[in-house]
Design an enzyme around this catalytic site. Sequence first.
Site, PDB file in Angstrom:
ATOM      1  N   ALA A 112      57.551 -22.877  -3.862  1.00  0.00           N
ATOM      2  CA  ALA A 112      58.005 -23.581  -4.168  1.00  0.00           C
ATOM      3  C   ALA A 112      57.771 -25.105  -4.651  1.00  0.00           C
ATOM      4  O   ALA A 112      57.561 -26.040  -5.192  1.00  0.00           O
ATOM      5  CB  ALA A 112      58.750 -24.649  -3.254  1.00  0.00           C
TER       6      ALA A 112
ATOM      7  N   PRO B  44      64.798 -25.601 -12.027  1.00  0.00           N
ATOM      8  CA  PRO B  44      66.296 -25.851 -12.791  1.00  0.00           C
ATOM      9  C   PRO B  44      66.132 -25.216 -14.294  1.00  0.00           C
ATOM     10  O   PRO B  44      65.987 -24.713 -15.129  1.00  0.00           O
ATOM     11  CB  PRO B  44      66.870 -26.432 -11.816  1.00  0.00           C
ATOM     12  CG  PRO B  44      67.291 -27.020 -11.328  1.00  0.00           C
ATOM     13  CD  PRO B  44      65.372 -26.676 -11.054  1.00  0.00           C
ATOM     14  N   GLY B  45      64.904 -26.555 -14.937  1.00  0.00           N
ATOM     15  CA  GLY B  45      64.540 -26.665 -16.164  1.00  0.00           C
ATOM     16  C   GLY B  45      63.046 -26.034 -16.296  1.00  0.00           C
ATOM     17  O   GLY B  45      62.216 -26.923 -16.933  1.00  0.00           O
TER      18      GLY B  45
ATOM     19  N   SER C  42      59.490 -20.138 -16.786  1.00  0.00           N
ATOM     20  CA  SER C  42      58.141 -19.878 -17.393  1.00  0.00           C
ATOM     21  C   SER C  42      57.084 -21.283 -17.029  1.00  0.00           C
ATOM     22  O   SER C  42      55.656 -21.022 -17.287  1.00  0.00           O
ATOM     23  CB  SER C  42      58.578 -19.455 -17.981  1.00  0.00           C
ATOM     24  OG  SER C  42      58.618 -17.746 -18.121  1.00  0.00           O
TER      25      SER C  42
ATOM     26  N   THR D  62      61.878 -17.584  -2.565  1.00  0.00           N
ATOM     27  CA  THR D  62      62.059 -16.036  -1.746  1.00  0.00           C
ATOM     28  C   THR D  62      61.798 -16.776  -0.676  1.00  0.00           C
ATOM     29  O   THR D  62      60.416 -17.403  -0.295  1.00  0.00           O
ATOM     30  CB  THR D  62      60.846 -15.187  -2.636  1.00  0.00           C
ATOM     31  OG1 THR D  62      60.969 -15.103  -3.638  1.00  0.00           O
ATOM     32  CG2 THR D  62      60.895 -13.686  -1.287  1.00  0.00           C
TER      33      THR D  62
ATOM     34  N   ARG E 291      50.193 -12.285  -8.522  1.00  0.00           N
ATOM     35  CA  ARG E 291      50.626 -11.380  -9.554  1.00  0.00           C
ATOM     36  C   ARG E 291      49.698 -10.062  -8.735  1.00  0.00           C
ATOM     37  O   ARG E 291      50.589  -8.593  -8.937  1.00  0.00           O
ATOM     38  CB  ARG E 291      50.161 -11.766 -10.407  1.00  0.00           C
ATOM     39  CG  ARG E 291      50.894 -12.773 -11.262  1.00  0.00           C
ATOM     40  CD  ARG E 291      50.955 -13.810 -12.372  1.00  0.00           C
ATOM     41  NE  ARG E 291      51.206 -14.649 -12.526  1.00  0.00           N
ATOM     42  CZ  ARG E 291      50.521 -15.908 -13.211  1.00  0.00           C
ATOM     43  NH1 ARG E 291      49.820 -15.439 -13.667  1.00  0.00           N
ATOM     44  NH2 ARG E 291      52.053 -16.850 -13.530  1.00  0.00           N
TER      45      ARG E 291
ATOM     46  N   GLU F 216      57.433 -14.098 -10.238  1.00  0.00           N
ATOM     47  CA  GLU F 216      55.278 -14.904 -10.092  1.00  0.00           C
ATOM     48  C   GLU F 216      55.384 -14.223 -12.039  1.00  0.00           C
ATOM     49  O   GLU F 216      54.004 -13.749 -11.876  1.00  0.00           O
ATOM     50  CB  GLU F 216      55.318 -13.744  -9.052  1.00  0.00           C
ATOM     51  CG  GLU F 216      55.330 -14.470  -8.015  1.00  0.00           C
ATOM     52  CD  GLU F 216      54.909 -13.856  -7.208  1.00  0.00           C
ATOM     53  OE1 GLU F 216      52.868 -13.452  -7.111  1.00  0.00           O
ATOM     54  OE2 GLU F 216      55.024 -13.561  -5.174  1.00  0.00           O
TER      55      GLU F 216
ATOM     56  N   THR G  30      56.790 -14.083 -15.782  1.00  0.00           N
ATOM     57  CA  THR G  30      57.291 -12.812 -16.741  1.00  0.00           C
ATOM     58  C   THR G  30      56.986 -11.759 -17.114  1.00  0.00           C
ATOM     59  O   THR G  30      55.198 -12.214 -17.546  1.00  0.00           O
ATOM     60  CB  THR G  30      58.713 -12.932 -18.346  1.00  0.00           C
ATOM     61  OG1 THR G  30      57.817 -13.811 -18.438  1.00  0.00           O
ATOM     62  CG2 THR G  30      59.661 -13.919 -16.936  1.00  0.00           C
TER      63      THR G  30
HETATM   64  N1  CAA Z   1      44.088 -20.585 -12.279  1.00  0.00           N
HETATM   65  C1  CAA Z   1      43.470 -22.080 -12.474  1.00  0.00           C
HETATM   66  N2  CAA Z   1      43.450 -22.634 -13.305  1.00  0.00           N
HETATM   67  C2  CAA Z   1      44.757 -22.503 -14.210  1.00  0.00           C
HETATM   68  C3  CAA Z   1      44.928 -20.938 -14.604  1.00  0.00           C
HETATM   69  C4  CAA Z   1      44.698 -20.260 -13.672  1.00  0.00           C
HETATM   70  N3  CAA Z   1      44.940 -18.951 -13.023  1.00  0.00           N
HETATM   71  N4  CAA Z   1      45.842 -21.185 -15.334  1.00  0.00           N
HETATM   72  C5  CAA Z   1      46.017 -22.644 -15.940  1.00  0.00           C
HETATM   73  N5  CAA Z   1      44.825 -22.857 -15.792  1.00  0.00           N
HETATM   74  C6  CAA Z   1      44.694 -24.596 -15.567  1.00  0.00           C
HETATM   75  C7  CAA Z   1      43.648 -25.122 -16.998  1.00  0.00           C
HETATM   76  O1  CAA Z   1      42.310 -24.287 -17.134  1.00  0.00           O
HETATM   77  C8  CAA Z   1      44.423 -25.837 -18.021  1.00  0.00           C
HETATM   78  O2  CAA Z   1      43.224 -27.445 -17.160  1.00  0.00           O
HETATM   79  P1  CAA Z   1      42.733 -28.172 -17.804  1.00  0.00           P
HETATM   80  O3  CAA Z   1      44.101 -29.290 -16.977  1.00  0.00           O
HETATM   81  O4  CAA Z   1      41.322 -27.922 -17.216  1.00  0.00           O
HETATM   82  O5  CAA Z   1      42.778 -28.113 -19.370  1.00  0.00           O
HETATM   83  C9  CAA Z   1      46.019 -26.041 -17.045  1.00  0.00           C
HETATM   84  O6  CAA Z   1      46.012 -25.234 -15.392  1.00  0.00           O
HETATM   85  C10 CAA Z   1      46.862 -26.390 -17.932  1.00  0.00           C
HETATM   86  O7  CAA Z   1      46.699 -24.724 -18.119  1.00  0.00           O
HETATM   87  P2  CAA Z   1      47.172 -24.298 -19.377  1.00  0.00           P
HETATM   88  O8  CAA Z   1      47.510 -25.131 -20.690  1.00  0.00           O
HETATM   89  O9  CAA Z   1      47.138 -22.568 -19.668  1.00  0.00           O
HETATM   90  O10 CAA Z   1      48.735 -24.179 -18.870  1.00  0.00           O
HETATM   91  P3  CAA Z   1      50.055 -24.137 -19.712  1.00  0.00           P
HETATM   92  O11 CAA Z   1      51.636 -25.006 -19.262  1.00  0.00           O
HETATM   93  O12 CAA Z   1      50.542 -23.840 -21.416  1.00  0.00           O
HETATM   94  O13 CAA Z   1      51.178 -23.013 -18.941  1.00  0.00           O
HETATM   95  C11 CAA Z   1      51.219 -20.722 -18.535  1.00  0.00           C
HETATM   96  C12 CAA Z   1      50.871 -21.329 -18.670  1.00  0.00           C
HETATM   97  C13 CAA Z   1      50.540 -19.241 -18.117  1.00  0.00           C
HETATM   98  C14 CAA Z   1      52.314 -20.366 -19.151  1.00  0.00           C
HETATM   99  C15 CAA Z   1      52.178 -20.968 -16.686  1.00  0.00           C
HETATM  100  O14 CAA Z   1      52.959 -22.548 -16.916  1.00  0.00           O
HETATM  101  C16 CAA Z   1      52.106 -19.114 -16.569  1.00  0.00           C
HETATM  102  O15 CAA Z   1      52.036 -18.636 -15.447  1.00  0.00           O
HETATM  103  N6  CAA Z   1      53.869 -19.319 -15.798  1.00  0.00           N
HETATM  104  C17 CAA Z   1      54.552 -18.807 -15.562  1.00  0.00           C
HETATM  105  C18 CAA Z   1      55.032 -19.334 -14.091  1.00  0.00           C
HETATM  106  C19 CAA Z   1      55.514 -17.986 -12.877  1.00  0.00           C
HETATM  107  O16 CAA Z   1      54.572 -17.623 -12.537  1.00  0.00           O
HETATM  108  N7  CAA Z   1      56.247 -18.423 -11.915  1.00  0.00           N
HETATM  109  C20 CAA Z   1      56.948 -17.908 -11.319  1.00  0.00           C
HETATM  110  C21 CAA Z   1      57.023 -18.652  -9.819  1.00  0.00           C
HETATM  111  S1  CAA Z   1      56.547 -18.450  -8.295  1.00  0.00           S
HETATM  112  C22 CAA Z   1      57.610 -16.815  -7.617  1.00  0.00           C
HETATM  113  O17 CAA Z   1      58.040 -16.047  -8.510  1.00  0.00           O
HETATM  114  C23 CAA Z   1      57.608 -16.688  -6.414  1.00  0.00           C
HETATM  115  C24 CAA Z   1      58.445 -16.220  -5.596  1.00  0.00           C
HETATM  116  O18 CAA Z   1      59.346 -16.571  -4.657  1.00  0.00           O
HETATM  117  C25 CAA Z   1      58.211 -14.241  -5.522  1.00  0.00           C
END
Ligand code: CAA
Length: 381
Positions: free
Chosen positions: A124, A128-129, A132, A158, A243, A363, A365
């Site tokens: 979870a 809504p807001g 990504s 899911t 992913r 998971e 886009t």
């Molecule tokens: N592993 C570990 N740490 C990570 C990481 C990773 N893969 N990616 C980022 N971090 C850490 C960074 O090192 C950073 O750490 P510090 O606080 O020490 O600086 C912190 O997280 C913030 O990183 P970013 O500044 O890069 O974060 P951001 O806010 O710019 O976001 C993003 C990056 C890639 C866009 C991320 O928000 C993202 O992946 N968005 C997509 C969300 C998503 O996939 N949602 C899916 C929902 S779940 C789903 O779909 C399931 C289902 O039901 C099937």
Amino acid sequence: MHIELNEEQELLRETVRRFADEVVKPKAKEIDETGEFPMDFYRQAGELGLAGVCVPEEHGGAGMDVVSYTLVIEEISRVCASSGVILSVNNSLVCDPIQRFATAEQKQEFLVPLAKGEKLGCFALTEPGAGSDAAALRSTAVREGDHYVLNGNKVFITNGTHADIALVFASVDLEQKHRGITAFLVPMDTPGFSRGGHEVKLGVNASGTTELAFEDMRIPASWRLGEEGEGFKVAMSTLDGGRIGIAAQALGIAQGAYEEAVAYSKDREQFGRSLSNFQAIQFYLADMSTEIDAARLLTWKAAWTKQSQKRYTLEAAQAKLFAAEMAQRVTNKALQIHGGYGYTRDYNVERYFRDARITEIYEGTSEVHKMVIADWVLNKA
Ligand code: CAA
């Protein structure tokens, strides 16, 4: 890295393929139409060790490697993408972070029943807001003595219609942005926790997508997973593994559609010969099989990198991006090969075509994956 599967992996693939063909496939079309959550399938998968493929046996899992996990998700998704994602979420988005971050007591309480398939998990994060931009979530967790009180809403969850345990992300301090986010393991019968109805979708219609809400939900602090403020890293590192699961799901969908297209092209005659005798169709099939193999290699590479205990964010993003986009192309061509029949509900290809679409969205886009890959290429390589 070995490109060939070992004996154990081959055996697993055969076993899961038999289970998929005999048990999962006969119900795939029906559950897509009705949206019924396939709980029987999930329980049987649990008995086969497929609910916690990589979880060590001492915690109720099958203790297998990450490439084996991709084989499981590919084979199930090859016949039913809804069933594939149900398993993928339980394995990668719930069991995996518990395995990595939980205390010994939490593992006994939460991981063992989830890995055995006696309980079902959901993840979870999305709100809504905050899709990504996951760090923009607004759910809150306020500490009161040895408890937290959670308030907030989640969407597109899911397994949410039937899950027993949710991995919930909420902020202990919204001003801290992503550094306030904290993870909690919450049984879904906790007072103050409610779930919405089954969301009707374009594809993967039986995967129990719903909304969740927490209203003054009081939970013991012992249900916190990891430290306060560590939740965003829990979520992001978990999604790296998720992913790989979705790359395998896209691969399975494409493989299923491709197999239907090969069979149909041999069977269907036009202009006095089978479709498979036309070079246009042969070229479609050649492209499809090549792309599927390329996606499989990327998926196995990401899985192997994860298994090697190396950081695999880049490999997982590349595999998921390519496999998801590949699945659009392959299912589209499979439908084209079927012509007008492919557009009807009498054939499975229209379901594969619809199911493939979500792999470019959930998971992360495709656009998010390009951001992640570009960040690695430019700043971290
Ligand atoms: N592993 C570990 N740490 C990570 C990481 C990773 N893969 N990616 C980022 N971090 C850490 C960074 O090192 C950073 O750490 P510090 O606080 O020490 O600086 C912190 O997280 C913030 O990183 P970013 O500044 O890069 O974060 P951001 O806010 O710019 O976001 C993003 C990056 C890639 C866009 C991320 O928000 C993202 O992946 N968005 C997509 C969300 C998503 O996939 N949602 C899916 C929902 S779940 C789903 O779909 C399931 C289902 O039901 C099937």
